[in-house]
Every structure is written in C-alpha cells, then in structure tokens.
Design a protein around this motif. Sequence first.
Motif, PDB file in Angstrom:
ATOM      1  N   LEU A   1      -3.667  -7.021  -4.660  1.00 19.04           N
ATOM      2  CA  LEU A   1      -4.276  -7.510  -5.879  1.00 19.04           C
ATOM      3  C   LEU A   1      -4.148  -9.018  -6.012  1.00 19.04           C
ATOM      4  O   LEU A   1      -5.061  -9.662  -6.502  1.00 19.04           O
ATOM      5  N   THR A   2      -3.010  -9.526  -5.588  1.00 19.15           N
ATOM      6  CA  THR A   2      -2.801 -10.970  -5.686  1.00 19.15           C
ATOM      7  C   THR A   2      -3.882 -11.731  -4.925  1.00 19.15           C
ATOM      8  O   THR A   2      -4.459 -12.681  -5.448  1.00 19.15           O
ATOM      9  N   ALA A  18       0.415 -10.463 -10.187  1.00 23.34           N
ATOM     10  CA  ALA A  18       0.155  -9.031 -10.331  1.00 23.34           C
ATOM     11  C   ALA A  18       1.465  -8.314 -10.056  1.00 23.34           C
ATOM     12  O   ALA A  18       2.189  -8.670  -9.133  1.00 23.34           O
ATOM     13  N   GLN A  19       1.766  -7.316 -10.864  1.00 25.69           N
ATOM     14  CA  GLN A  19       3.032  -6.605 -10.726  1.00 25.69           C
ATOM     15  C   GLN A  19       2.797  -5.116 -10.947  1.00 25.69           C
ATOM     16  O   GLN A  19       2.105  -4.715 -11.882  1.00 25.69           O
ATOM     17  N   VAL A  20       3.389  -4.281 -10.068  1.00 21.08           N
ATOM     18  CA  VAL A  20       3.325  -2.841 -10.250  1.00 21.08           C
ATOM     19  C   VAL A  20       4.281  -2.454 -11.367  1.00 21.08           C
ATOM     20  O   VAL A  20       5.460  -2.788 -11.326  1.00 21.08           O
ATOM     21  N   GLU A  26       2.790  11.601  -6.669  1.00 28.83           N
ATOM     22  CA  GLU A  26       2.201  12.907  -6.955  1.00 28.83           C
ATOM     23  C   GLU A  26       0.700  12.818  -7.220  1.00 28.83           C
ATOM     24  O   GLU A  26      -0.078  13.604  -6.707  1.00 28.83           O
ATOM     25  N   SER A  27       0.288  11.860  -8.008  1.00 28.37           N
ATOM     26  CA  SER A  27      -1.131  11.743  -8.355  1.00 28.37           C
ATOM     27  C   SER A  27      -1.791  10.516  -7.728  1.00 28.37           C
ATOM     28  O   SER A  27      -2.953  10.229  -8.016  1.00 28.37           O
ATOM     29  N   SER A  28      -1.068   9.783  -6.897  1.00 30.83           N
ATOM     30  CA  SER A  28      -1.577   8.547  -6.286  1.00 30.83           C
ATOM     31  C   SER A  28      -2.088   7.570  -7.342  1.00 30.83           C
ATOM     32  O   SER A  28      -3.138   6.961  -7.193  1.00 30.83           O
ATOM     33  N   THR A  29      -1.331   7.441  -8.405  1.00 36.45           N
ATOM     34  CA  THR A  29      -1.693   6.562  -9.504  1.00 36.45           C
ATOM     35  C   THR A  29      -0.759   5.358  -9.539  1.00 36.45           C
ATOM     36  O   THR A  29       0.447   5.513  -9.441  1.00 36.45           O
ATOM     37  N   VAL A  30      -1.355   4.179  -9.685  1.00 36.77           N
ATOM     38  CA  VAL A  30      -0.576   2.951  -9.818  1.00 36.77           C
ATOM     39  C   VAL A  30      -1.001   2.268 -11.114  1.00 36.77           C
ATOM     40  O   VAL A  30      -2.191   2.107 -11.382  1.00 36.77           O
TER      41      VAL A  30
END
Length: 67
Positions: A1-2, A18-20, A26-30
């Motif tokens: 993303l950066t 950008a920071q997670v 489990e759902s491949s969600t970030v």
Amino acid sequence: LTEVYSSSPALGRYFRSAQVVSFSNESSTVIYQLVFSVPPSTEGFMKNTMNPDFIKNILRQNIYDED
C-alpha cells in the motif's frame, strides 16, 4: 500500500503512511489505516480528493494495471 499511494499522481504528495490494524487468516480480511497530511481544508478538496471511494479507486486501478 505504501508504494501504491506514495507513487500516486493524485495522492502521493499527501500520503504519509499505511499501517495494518487488523488481519484475519480465517476470512483473508485486512483492515488498514492510511495517513494523509492534507492542506488546510477546502470543501472541494475533502469532498473530491479525500473521498473514500476515490482513495479506494487508486488501489483498484493499481491492481488492474498489474494484470
């Protein structure tokens, strides 16, 4: 993303980081947080350039360009 946002002609000069925030295998969600440094607010700038849909479309376009 950066790399995506820092190299964007439309947003690169405003992008800072950008920071997670959260990640789920489990759902491949970030969930991530984007930080921008914007000039003193003008209605048009915040309504158009910093519009969440516009920001998402920058990422979408980058994904399409890679294909």
